[in-house]
Write a protein that holds these residues in place. Structure first.
Motif, PDB file in Angstrom:
ATOM      1  N   LEU A 110      18.340  19.932  26.275  1.00  0.00           N
ATOM      2  CA  LEU A 110      18.001  19.168  27.470  1.00  0.00           C
ATOM      3  C   LEU A 110      16.543  18.726  27.453  1.00  0.00           C
ATOM      4  O   LEU A 110      16.219  17.582  27.811  1.00  0.00           O
ATOM      5  CB  LEU A 110      18.285  20.007  28.714  1.00  0.00           C
ATOM      6  N   LEU A 111      15.652  19.618  27.039  1.00  0.00           N
ATOM      7  CA  LEU A 111      14.236  19.247  26.949  1.00  0.00           C
ATOM      8  C   LEU A 111      14.027  18.079  26.000  1.00  0.00           C
ATOM      9  O   LEU A 111      13.272  17.140  26.293  1.00  0.00           O
ATOM     10  CB  LEU A 111      13.406  20.451  26.491  1.00  0.00           C
ATOM     11  N   ASP A 112      14.696  18.116  24.864  1.00  0.00           N
ATOM     12  CA  ASP A 112      14.537  17.061  23.860  1.00  0.00           C
ATOM     13  C   ASP A 112      15.073  15.720  24.345  1.00  0.00           C
ATOM     14  O   ASP A 112      14.702  14.671  23.795  1.00  0.00           O
ATOM     15  CB  ASP A 112      15.252  17.453  22.566  1.00  0.00           C
ATOM     16  N   SER A 113      15.940  15.749  25.349  1.00  0.00           N
ATOM     17  CA  SER A 113      16.541  14.508  25.844  1.00  0.00           C
ATOM     18  C   SER A 113      15.679  13.801  26.882  1.00  0.00           C
ATOM     19  O   SER A 113      16.020  12.690  27.310  1.00  0.00           O
ATOM     20  CB  SER A 113      17.916  14.814  26.457  1.00  0.00           C
ATOM     21  N   LEU A 114      14.578  14.419  27.280  1.00  0.00           N
ATOM     22  CA  LEU A 114      13.734  13.858  28.339  1.00  0.00           C
ATOM     23  C   LEU A 114      12.546  13.107  27.766  1.00  0.00           C
ATOM     24  O   LEU A 114      12.047  13.451  26.686  1.00  0.00           O
ATOM     25  CB  LEU A 114      13.229  14.981  29.244  1.00  0.00           C
ATOM     26  N   PRO A 115      12.058  12.111  28.460  1.00  0.00           N
ATOM     27  CA  PRO A 115      10.839  11.427  28.009  1.00  0.00           C
ATOM     28  C   PRO A 115       9.671  12.400  27.917  1.00  0.00           C
ATOM     29  O   PRO A 115       9.569  13.356  28.700  1.00  0.00           O
ATOM     30  CB  PRO A 115      10.589  10.374  29.104  1.00  0.00           C
TER      31      PRO A 115
END
Length: 372
Positions: A110-115
């Motif tokens: 999830l962290l990697d999917s955020l700007p």
């Protein structure tokens, strides 16, 4: 919405909210007290459920990434007694619909999917003030402040946002977990690893139990469950890992050494997890510009629902905000009405932790899972 949604807490629910908002083009800022994603371990395996966790990840556009994290074979389960006799066993035959993933890996996905910059690490929110017109001022530990028009408390069991809406506080259930790990179980702890099998293992008696799960790389994650008053644990010095471990193991005198070795041979210091809950029917009156999700809203005893509900809360709140552009209050009103119903149903319908350690244990559990 054009102004960012302010999310306090970078757990699964807060990150799911931020991600689905991003999918809909709505900006979000996540404030997290921890200094980095690796500041502490993130728990064990999660079974991601088909009606909550999986739809939330689909709404986030992350189903394929999630599937790559799944640990095959981990849906197997076995129940043993204290002498190692197998009372019930269900292999993972590939037909299960609750795939298992490591919590830390799911959070990192999830962290990697955020700007970049969405999560503000090391920003501990310490106080909140109602400013009127749905606005709230957030004060951080470093003395800085911000004012937001939409504040979401995704900050867990001991939420600092919750008092803006509810006077409820978590209550101790009378049960605590003690957690430890054994690494590379097949090579270094073969007898204990063989007892755990390919997925989860439980040994339960009235008032106590040992649970273990096979994680990535053959690591064994163990939890002791004890129904004891808070004073029992207060008397144990957990700053002395060897002494604390020995004291906990004494509660299992007479159990097979291969079982107690899951605790006695732990390669990480034992960690005490006191189990607290909010009322099953926890609700609050609508407060302009603020809401809660995950454990901040519906903290329950461990039953497999918590992480899934947090993911679903976040995804649903984002969906409703996107469906009501310019009218966040309508979105929050609908979100909370639906939240109260689903969280009460999930928490009331799950097997109560006391039932797992009740006077008829393990018979009651066997009847529940095996129809015995």
């Amino acid at each position: 919405m054009t102004t960012p949604v302010t999310i306090v807490g970078a757990g699964l629910g807060g990150l799911a909210l931020a991600r689905v908002l991003h999918v809909h083009g709505i900006p979000a800022e996540v404030y997290e007290a921890e200094t980095s994603p690796s500041a502490r371990t993130q728990g064990g395996l999660l079974d991601i459920r088909p009606h909550t966790g999986q739809p939330a990840l689909a709404a986030a556009g992350l189903t394929a990434e999630f599937r790559r994290l799944v640990l095959e074979g981990r849906q197997a389960m076995r129940l043993l007694d204290r002498s190692r006799e197998v009372l019930f066993e269900a292999p993972d035959d590939g037909t299960g619909d609750e795939p298992e993933v490591q919590r830390g890996e799911l959070r990192q996905m999830l962290l990697d999917s955020l700007p970049a910059g969405t999560v503000r690490w090391g920003r501990k929110a310490t106080a909140f003030r109602v400013c009127g017109d749905g606005r709230h001022e957030v004060t951080f530990a470093d003395g800085t402040t911000l004012v937001t028009r939409l504040l979401v408390g995704a900050d867990g069991a001991w939420s600092r946002v919750r008092p803006l809406l509810s006077a409820a506080t978590p209550a101790y259930t009378g049960i605590s977990f003690v957690e430890t790990h054994l690494f590379d179980g097949d090579a270094r702890h073969p007898e204990s690893a063989a007892l755990v099998g390919g997925g989860a293992m439980m040994v339960l008696e009235p008032g106590k139990g040992i649970l273990a799960h096979r994680e990535r790389g053959g690591n064994l994650h163990t939890w002791v469950m004890l129904r004891r008053p808070a004073e029992f644990f207060d008397a144990i010095d957990f700053t002395d890992p060897a002494a604390a471990t020995a004291r906990i193991v004494r509660e299992f005198d007479g159990w097979a050494p291969e079982l107690t070795a899951l605790v006695a041979d732990g390669e990480t210091p034992p960690v005490l997890r006191r189990i607290h809950t909010l009322p099953v029917a926890h609700r609050w009156d609508r407060g302009p510009g603020v809401t809660l999700l995950g454990d901040a809203a519906h903290l329950a005893a461990p039953n497999g629902e918590g992480a899934n509900l947090a993911l679903y809360d976040g995804a649903e709140l984002a969906r409703l905000l996107a469906a009501h552009p310019g009218d966040a209050e309508a979105a929050l009103d609908t979100y909370e009405r639906e939240l109260f119903v689903r969280s009460e149903a999930a928490n009331a319908g799950a097997r109560d932790l006391y039932d797992m350690l009740g006077d008829d244990t393990p018979r009651g559990l066997l009847q529940g899972v095996a129809g015995a």
